[in-house]
Every structure is written in structure tokens, then in C-alpha cells.
Design an enzyme around this catalytic site. Structure first.
Site, PDB file in Angstrom:
ATOM      1  N   LYS A   1       0.868  -1.192   0.000  1.00 47.87           N
ATOM      2  CA  LYS A   1       0.000   0.000   0.000  1.00 47.87           C
ATOM      3  C   LYS A   1       0.891   1.223   0.000  1.00 47.87           C
ATOM      4  O   LYS A   1       2.036   1.154   0.471  1.00 47.87           O
ATOM      5  CB  LYS A   1      -0.864   0.009   1.268  1.00 47.87           C
ATOM      6  CG  LYS A   1      -2.095   0.879   1.171  1.00 47.87           C
ATOM      7  CD  LYS A   1      -3.238   0.134   0.533  1.00 47.87           C
ATOM      8  CE  LYS A   1      -4.425   0.989   0.248  1.00 47.87           C
ATOM      9  NZ  LYS A   1      -5.597   0.167  -0.137  1.00 47.87           N
TER      10      LYS A   1
ATOM     11  N   ASP B   1      -7.002   4.186  -4.498  1.00 48.00           N
ATOM     12  CA  ASP B   1      -7.669   4.072  -3.193  1.00 48.00           C
ATOM     13  C   ASP B   1      -8.279   5.459  -2.958  1.00 48.00           C
ATOM     14  O   ASP B   1      -8.515   6.197  -3.932  1.00 48.00           O
ATOM     15  CB  ASP B   1      -6.668   3.665  -2.092  1.00 48.00           C
ATOM     16  CG  ASP B   1      -7.361   3.227  -0.793  1.00 48.00           C
ATOM     17  OD1 ASP B   1      -7.832   2.081  -0.736  1.00 48.00           O
ATOM     18  OD2 ASP B   1      -7.447   4.031   0.159  1.00 48.00           O
TER      19      ASP B   1
END
Ligand code: NDP
Ligand code: 2IT
Length: 448
Positions: A121, A161
Site C-alpha cells: 500500500k 484508493d
């Protein structure tokens, strides 16, 4: 000292990361009892430590010529079962602890998809809100100028995201291509004309609804005629509403960080089109929806309230699709009190530990993020496959694969929970099934 105490002492500020680790550690206790080989190889100690953390300066110039500096990150958490894979988040709240929690969860989520993807991430504490297109472009280019050294189609494949959608992926991809002089599938969520997959924008929301439908089906219920509370109004929330409308559900709420809409009559196709145009093209606020549709009520956020009134409406289904810890103990209590049957987490870790305990005690169907929102990264995996083959599948093919993957994840969670003596505990099912797959791969590959 147990592993949870150790990570808390080591990085005391990373509270979201501690929360995510605690949940997994609690679930997998019986697995460690049954698998002494995981213990002796110290798999748990290794799995909570990122393989690599990259932090970098992102300097950029605004339209007025002023220079700003943001902080960029990429957490390469685990590559036991495939290249690091996971989104990029651009939001002022981004910090190391938040990205570590997201990367940690991503490892198990990606394992559940059955596709060969490790976990990662990244992102930056940059706020795209209120910035011009040119400013966003300059920021993305500066961000990629550094990130490009660390990623690659067989190494680390970022995606979107919060705050990173089609526009940002475009600017990031353009810069990567220029630096590397290669056209590769290094990012997912690309535009359809340049390597993207059909159904990727829809995948997380659709997947979360498919997962809810599977959970309801396990108790002989359907979504037809069910009133649904949705939070957020971004990518995940929009396509959650789209699929719900298609399947006969009735979305009655959605939100942004300033407030929420309650539409008693329900969001229909025409109203959703308005919302999508408002959010995606005009980049406006949800308040405008109530100005257009008089039956809808807008309630601004009250910072003094200890709960979110969005979750205090009578409904059968809840789809938290905004951000972490958006359902606390009071909210979970309100949902249960008002007759909720099923919660399917589109957002990552939207429920606090207190909230989760209330869901467990009530016996409602509770689908945790790792399982329920895995549709997004699954279709990212399918985008990688299509890029490798240099072809694109039709929407029906991608959607039917997505449906199959969500069905399989549901069954894996249900069967695993049952096997470990906690029937219908999808949290245990997801954590255990994801952990065992990754732990086994780490064991096979030795001490690396
Ligand atoms: P978007 O940026 O498209 O939308 C985010 C939405 O959530 C916006 O409505 C935003 O409101 C709201 N929101 C974000 N942060 C906050 C906050 N701190 N407080 C209140 N509201 C907030 O993001 P996505 O829809 O992509 O992501 C939503 C959630 O889904 C996140 O938890 C993400 O990690 C998760 N997720 C996303 C996937 C994907 O494929 N995109 C895949 C799996 C999970 P505002 O506009 O005011 O900021
Ligand atoms: O949280 C997530 O799973 C995502 N933001 C999507 C990740 C991806 O690589 O598609």
C-alpha cells in the site's frame, strides 16, 4: 512479551496498525496451536514487519508558483505469493501507521482472492480536494518520479484508493512510461483505451454487494426490497449503489466528509447518475443532492456528536464505504437496534473493535473488509492477467469471474470459520484462510 505488545512498544504511534494486527492475532490463535511449524519459524513475527518501507519527499508547485512538500510512501509488506499489490491513497490523514494497517490487511485480502498477488500500500498526505487538474498532475508526476525506482509489473503494482481514481492513475502511468521507456501493466485501474480492464471501476462496490448477497443467501434471504445504508460517495459507494439498485435493493443514505444524505424514497438510477456527475465530473459535495431532490435531507457533520447519525436509520443492510473506524460501538448498537441483517465492509477496517464485538454478540451477518471488498483488487489481478496476455476480456467475462471469486471467498470464509468452531464468524474465516496461505508460502520459501 506477545507479538501485539511488541509492535505497540516498537511503534507506539501506529494505532491503526496495532488495531489491524490485534484482530488477526486473536483470530489465528487456534491455527498456531495446530501448526507448531508456523510458530517455530516465527511466521507471525515476520508477517507483521514490512519487507520494505519507502518514504520520500514529494515537492510540487501550485498554480500560483508556490512550492509545497508532501510526504510519499510505499509499504512493500509481503511478496510470498506474488508481486506487492495494493492501492495508493492521497488524503491529508495519510501517515505510516495508516498505510501499514492497509498494507497488512491487503496481504490477507489478496491471498483470499486466489490470485497470485502479495500485499502493499502507498500514498501521500496530499489532498487532491480543491486542487486544479494541473496541480494534481504536477503532484502525481513528482510522486512517480521517485516511486518509479521501486515498482514494476513483476515487482510492485499500485492502484487507486481514497483520492486516487482514474485521473490520478493516468498521470502516474504517463510519468512511469516516460521514465522507464516501457509500456507495461505497472499500475491497475488504467483507462480502457490504454490497458485498463472493463469492470475495474465497478469491481469493489459490485463485489461488496455480491458478498452481501452470498451472506444473505446462506440464511435463505435476498437483497430484494431491502433498505440499505451506504456511507461515502466515492468509487466504492457509487458502484455499491449501482449494483444494489440493479438487484432490487434500496439505497437510502450516502455521505462525504462534510455531511450525509438521507433519501427516504431511495436513490434510483436517475438520482445516481446525478450523484456520479456531481462527484466525478464537477467534483462537488453531496449537499447539492438535497438541493436538487427535495425528498432528501442533508445533515452536516456535528463534531460534538459521539456517533454518526447516518447509521441510526431503520435498514436491513449496511455498506460502510468511506474510511477506517467509521462505525464505533454506539453506531454498531444503533444498527443492531434498528434491525440490521447484514453489514458488508466496502471500506477498509471501517468498524472499531467495540463495534465488531457488538456485531458478534448480536449474531448479524458481518462481512469484514478483507473478504467483502476484495473484488477491487481481484479485478486488478484480472487486469494484470489481461495485460500479460496483451488482450482485453469483455465486461461479461470479467464480471462473471468477479462474481465467482466473491462466491469462492465467501465459501472459504464460511467453511474455515465452521472448521475452527466459530460458525458464521467471517472475521475468523477471512483472517485464518488468508494467514494460512501466506504462512505456508513463507515456510516453503525459507528464511528470506
Ligand atoms: P474515494 O476517494 O473515491 O471516496 C472516498 C469517500 O469516502 C468520499 O466520499 C470521501 O468524502 C469519504 N471519506 C474519505 N475519507 C473520509 C474521512 N476521513 N471522513 C469522512 N469521509 C471520508 O475512495 P474509494 O471509494 O476508493 O475508497 C473508499 C474506501 O474503500 C476506503 O476505505 C478504501 O480504502 C476502500 N477500498 C477501495 C477500493 C478501491 O478499489 N477503490 C478497494 C477496496 C477498498 P470526501 O470527498 O469528503 O473526502
Ligand atoms: O484496498 C484495496 O484493496 C484497494 N484499494 C485496491 C487495490 C488494488 O490493487 O486494486
Amino acid at each position: 512479551m506477545d507479538i501485539y505488545e511488541r509492535i505497540k512498544n516498537r511503534d507506539p504511534n501506529e494505532t491503526e496498525f496495532h488495531q489491524a494486527v490485534f484482530e488477526v492475532v486473536e483470530s489465528i490463535k487456534p491455527v498456531l496451536e495446530m501448526h507448531p511449524e508456523f510458530r517455530s519459524a516465527n511466521i507471525l513475527e515476520r508477517i507483521v514487519e514490512p519487507e520494505r518501507v519507502i518514504m520520500f519527499r514529494v515537492p510540487w508547485m501550485d498554480d500560483g508558483g508556490d512550492i509545497h512538500v508532501n510526504r510519499g510512501f510505499r509499504i512493500e509488506m509481503n511478496s510470498a505469493i506474488g508481486p506487492y499489490k495494493g492501492g495508493l491513497r492521497f488524503h491529508p490523514s495519510v501517515n505510516l501507521g495508516i498505510l501499514k494497517f492497509l498494507a497488512f490487511e491487503q496481504v490477507f485480502k489478496n491471498a483470499l482472492t486466489t490470485l497470485p498477488m502479495g500485499g502493499g500500500k502507498g500514498g501521500a498526505d496530499f489532498d487532491p480536494k480543491g486542487k486544479s487538474n494541473e496541480e494534481v498532475q504536477r503532484f502525481c508526476q513528482s510522486f512517480m518520479l521517485e516511486l518509479a525506482r521501486h515498482i514494476g509489473p513483476n515487482t510492485d503494482v499500485p492502484a487507486g484508493d481514497i483520492g486516487v481514481g482514474a485521473r490520478e492513475i493516468g498521470y502516474l502511468f504517463g510519468m512511469y512510461k516516460k521514465i522507464s521507456n516501457e509500456f507495461t501493466g505497472v499500475l491497475t485501474g488504467k483507462g480502457l483505451n490504454w490497458g485498463g480492464s472493463l469492470i475495474r471501476p465497478e469491481a469493489t462496490g459490485y463485489g461488496s454487494v455480491y458478498f452481501a448477497a452470498e451472506m444473505l443467501n446462506a440464511r435463505g434471504e435476498t437483497l430484494e426490497g431491502r433498505r440499505c445504508l451506504i456511507s461515502g460517495s466515492g468509487n466504492v459507494a457509487q458502484y455499491t449503489m449501482e449494483k444494489l439498485i440493479e438487484l432490487g435493493g434500496i439505497p437510502v443514505t450516502f455521505s462525504d466528509s462534510n455531511g450525509y444524505i438521507y433519501d427516504e424514497k431511495g436513490v434510483d438510477r436517475e438520482k445516481l447518475d446525478f450523484l456520479m456527475e456531481l462527484k466525478n465530473i464537477r467534483r462537488g459535495r453531496v449537499r447539492e443532492y438535497a438541493e436538487k431532490y427535495s425528498e432528501a435531507v442533508y445533515t452536516p457533520v456535528d463534531p460534538d456528536l459521539k456517533y454518526n447519525p447516518l447509521w441510526d436509520h431503520a435498514a436491513h443492510c449496511a455498506f460502510p464505504s468511506a474510511t477506517q473506524n467509521e462505525i464505533n460501538g454506539i453506531d454498531a448498537g444503533n444498527l443492531v437496534k434498528n434491525g440490521i441483517l447484514v453489514v458488508s465492509e466496502g471500506a477498509n477496517m471501517p468498524t472499531t473493535p467495540e463495534g465488531m464485538n457488538i456485531f458478534f454478540d448480536s449474531g448479524i451477518l458481518y462481512g469484514p473488509a478483507k473478504a467483502a471488498n476484495a473484488g477491487g483488487v481481484s479485478v486488478s489481478g484480472l487486469e494484470m492477467s489481461q495485460n500479460s496476455m496483451r488482450l482485453g476480456w469483455p465486461a461479461e467475462e470479467v464480471d462473471s469471474r468477479l462474481k465467482m471469486i466473491m462466491k469462492n471467498i465467501h465459501k472459504t470464509c464460511l467453511d474455515t470459520a465452521e472448521y475452527y468452531g466459530t460458525p458464521f464468524n467471517y472475521v475468523n474465516g477471512a483472517n485464518i484462510a488468508g494467514f494460512v496461505k501466506v504462512a505456508q508460502a513463507m515456510l516453503d520459501q525459507g528464511l528470506v
